[in-house]
Design a protein around this motif. Sequence first.
Motif, PDB file in Angstrom:
ATOM      1  N   LEU A 120      -2.059  -3.817  11.158  1.00 40.72           N
ATOM      2  CA  LEU A 120      -1.979  -2.429  11.617  1.00 40.72           C
ATOM      3  C   LEU A 120      -1.009  -1.651  10.743  1.00 40.72           C
ATOM      4  CD1 LEU A 120      -3.209  -0.919  14.120  1.00 40.72           C
ATOM      5  CD2 LEU A 120      -0.987  -1.245  15.230  1.00 40.72           C
ATOM      6  N   ARG A 121      -1.393  -0.438  10.356  1.00 37.55           N
ATOM      7  CA  ARG A 121      -0.482   0.384   9.582  1.00 37.55           C
ATOM      8  C   ARG A 121      -0.665   1.850   9.969  1.00 37.55           C
ATOM      9  NH1 ARG A 121      -1.567   0.827   3.378  1.00 37.55           N
ATOM     10  NH2 ARG A 121       0.322   2.057   3.634  1.00 37.55           N
ATOM     11  N   LEU A 122       0.268   2.638   9.513  1.00 35.99           N
ATOM     12  CA  LEU A 122       0.152   4.076   9.660  1.00 35.99           C
ATOM     13  C   LEU A 122      -0.382   4.649   8.348  1.00 35.99           C
ATOM     14  CD1 LEU A 122       0.831   6.488  11.543  1.00 35.99           C
ATOM     15  CD2 LEU A 122       3.085   6.573  10.455  1.00 35.99           C
ATOM     16  N   ILE A 123      -1.214   5.668   8.428  1.00 37.44           N
ATOM     17  CA  ILE A 123      -1.582   6.446   7.240  1.00 37.44           C
ATOM     18  C   ILE A 123      -1.253   7.908   7.528  1.00 37.44           C
ATOM     19  CG2 ILE A 123      -3.508   7.381   5.907  1.00 37.44           C
ATOM     20  CD1 ILE A 123      -2.931   4.710   4.877  1.00 37.44           C
ATOM     21  N   ASN A 124      -0.364   8.465   6.728  1.00 36.30           N
ATOM     22  CA  ASN A 124      -0.073   9.897   6.782  1.00 36.30           C
ATOM     23  C   ASN A 124      -0.778  10.548   5.595  1.00 36.30           C
ATOM     24  OD1 ASN A 124       1.716  10.320   9.048  1.00 36.30           O
ATOM     25  ND2 ASN A 124       3.245   9.130   7.929  1.00 36.30           N
ATOM     26  N   PRO A 125      -1.986  11.078   5.800  1.00 36.00           N
ATOM     27  CA  PRO A 125      -2.779  11.566   4.667  1.00 36.00           C
ATOM     28  C   PRO A 125      -2.044  12.614   3.837  1.00 36.00           C
ATOM     29  CG  PRO A 125      -4.144  11.413   6.628  1.00 36.00           C
ATOM     30  CD  PRO A 125      -2.714  11.184   7.068  1.00 36.00           C
ATOM     31  N   GLY A 126      -2.104  12.433   2.526  1.00 36.43           N
ATOM     32  CA  GLY A 126      -1.522  13.408   1.611  1.00 36.43           C
ATOM     33  C   GLY A 126      -0.019  13.291   1.433  1.00 36.43           C
ATOM     34  N   TRP A 127       0.612  12.445   2.219  1.00 38.10           N
ATOM     35  CA  TRP A 127       2.066  12.318   2.141  1.00 38.10           C
ATOM     36  C   TRP A 127       2.482  11.112   1.312  1.00 38.10           C
ATOM     37  CZ3 TRP A 127       5.187  13.727   7.148  1.00 38.10           C
ATOM     38  CH2 TRP A 127       4.956  15.086   7.447  1.00 38.10           C
ATOM     39  N   GLU A 128       3.720  11.103   0.905  1.00 36.96           N
ATOM     40  CA  GLU A 128       4.201   9.996   0.083  1.00 36.96           C
ATOM     41  C   GLU A 128       3.943   8.679   0.812  1.00 36.96           C
ATOM     42  OE1 GLU A 128       8.282  10.994  -0.616  1.00 36.96           O
ATOM     43  OE2 GLU A 128       8.949  10.320   1.352  1.00 36.96           O
ATOM     44  N   GLY A 129       3.487   7.686   0.015  1.00 39.79           N
ATOM     45  CA  GLY A 129       2.999   6.435   0.585  1.00 39.79           C
ATOM     46  C   GLY A 129       4.009   5.740   1.483  1.00 39.79           C
ATOM     47  N   ASN A 130       5.282   5.880   1.180  1.00 38.33           N
ATOM     48  CA  ASN A 130       6.317   5.190   1.944  1.00 38.33           C
ATOM     49  C   ASN A 130       6.295   5.545   3.428  1.00 38.33           C
ATOM     50  OD1 ASN A 130       9.518   5.334   2.850  1.00 38.33           O
ATOM     51  ND2 ASN A 130       8.977   3.492   1.715  1.00 38.33           N
TER      52      ASN A 130
END
Lengths: 321, 430
Positions: free
Chosen positions: B252-262
């Motif tokens: 499971l992970r979070l994806i914040n689209p368009g934001w820095e990968g960290n």
Amino acid sequence: MSRLLSTARISCTAMIFAVASYGCVGDDQTDESRATVAELNSPDIRPAGHYGYGLDASPEEIAGWDIDIRPDGVGLPEGSGTAEGGEMLYENQCASCHGSFGEGVGRYPVLSGGEGSLTEARPEKTVGSFWPYASTLWDYIHRAMPYTEPESLNDDEVYAITAYVLYLNDLVDYDFELTRHNLTGIEMPNRDGFYVDDRPDVNNELCMQNCKELGSVRITSEPEAAESDSDPADKAVVVPTLAGETVYQQACALCHAAGLADAPVPGNNEDWSERLTLGRNVMLENVLSGKGAMPPQGGLARFSDADVAAAVDFMLSQSRN
Amino acid sequence: MLRKVAAEGEKLPVEERRKFLKNGLVLAGGVLAGAGIGGRTDAAENGLPPNVPSWTRSLGPGVLSNPYGKPSRFESHIVRRNVPWLTADRIASVSFTPLAELDGIITPSSLVFERYHAGVPDIDPEQHRLMIHGMVGRPVILTLDDLRRMPATSMIRFLECPANGGMEWRGAQMDALQFTHGMLSCCEWTGVLLSTLLQEVGLQKDAAWVLAEGADGSHMSRSVPLEKAMDDALVVYAQNGEPLRPEQGYPLRLINPGWEGNTSVKWLRRLEVGDKAWYHREETSKYTDLLADGRARKFSFVQECNSVITFPCPEKPLREKGRYEIRGLAWSGKGKISRVDLSFDGGINWRPARLNGLVLSKALTRFSLEWDWDGGPALLQSRAVDETGYVQPTYEQLRSARGTSSIYHKNAIHTWRLHEDGKLTNVQIA
């Protein structure tokens, strides 16, 4: 069912989400704020607890994972430690990477020094020169350190090591005792050195023709390695030898797995006992030159001798036990 | 490569030469298909017309020879690579996507760049939980099954480390596309919108931030503003159609689209809602942008509009003069790419490129332009514009705004120097 009932108590959020906002109201909302039938039938509007999946997280369960610390001290546990008390802990747990004085070993992070270097060509961003809050230090040591054994330090040890790293940065005295109550009072030198992202900070133009003067373009930098005559395309092509099992599956298994035309079946000792006495090299030679119904190289000329040898070794490895 | 094989083959006795050519062609197999020249000189022993290759006259392996498929052995050079001197070890380190070898906009899961702070945890999904607590109505502990029962959302979005290209702030340093731009990928991500989860647990008054935390040894943590959490943040369990790879945060992970990968925290175990940011190590000591005046930008989340030419590049030189399709990638964390222009003279004149295939918000976008190379030197550049009207900046503009110590968010127009022999090198120009 009881879960669904219990979640109805927080139905205040349903109304809030119904107007696509994420703020909320106080805890004293009552049933009149329940979602209406129309709202429930909208695919985009659901009350809190609509799915009701999962287990309620108990305070004990949350406490086991809730390790975060904030600059205002929220999250800090009871406990204390002095820089003096942290010295040996630091030496044993931290110095091998960060250096005895926080100077950093190899490319591991430097923890101390660098004061006044932030405007220099090679700034040294350390706890003392760059970090805005002491809480971050406590949080990170507890969260992720020691590198090979995170969460192995107890709270007093984290206070002590935090105090020692602050001491290495001349921010506290050697006998300073750091506690939950005084940590937030430590003023880090660069606490005012940050501001919230205000980009875009550049404004390039969409010029299409004659955007620079002819002849004005010059190369300002190039990697040093660019002078070498190595060809990256050459370097990129490396085809390794196939694994023996892969060659076996592609070239040999059709006959050998089924024992067709008297082909010995890997793993069948009866088939192999006599052949094994010939030795590996004779068998390999037989495969390369062909024997009986078996054509040279098992019939697949595209395999190199090394590939064939790997396949023979694979088959032998299946047949010796 | 093939020329070299042929030239060296000339020196050998006939029998040796046949063997050499056979081996050489196997070695050059990967190049042969793409080069399209040079293979006609001595075809007696190979399968080129009029001959028929051995694989056309035999059987191949059957089904389930590779129950989980893998690439052709002739493509074994298409791998992630690292820059050893960048980090102290490989546990807290980074590897780079081989962009020069990829087509289209989807990065194969196996080739998505890696970034770890404590290595890859080996997580048993049965033992993995997502805890959501803090300023919520109902603190919960969710299993993966719980999450998979909730409405699923899929989106194709790029993922880029903000340090991508960070080695180039002070000057051109890396001589391969893989290392100048390879902390970049684009996948289809599937999971539950974070807004759905937060709506489900209910938010208390004054909730403003969400702390996302990983289950790896570094307990990687980032503060995410609630605006983003309620906008398009996705709690992801699948990548390119299959469960997340361990390297990318399984299970499971979070994806914040368009934001820095960290900020797209991997191995996600906990989301805490609060009224203030946490100012953890990865949002103070790291992932802040130090500027020339000694102050630093914080919460610099967005990956601004960027582009790069992926063909030709140092890994993919030109073989002879003539017509080529120049190709590349453009992306913006603020939305769709609206146009890309190419220059062949170092930015004096620009020509609009074509946008190819899908043009999606916050996703890699393909562009191309046919160009006739006359065999002379050239300076190749791409310049992307996104739907906000932001034009990708020059190095000069970035440095004048930020200095050279920012490390992160370098999105300057990139220059490949094309030499007369068809090779390309990374340069910076003024």
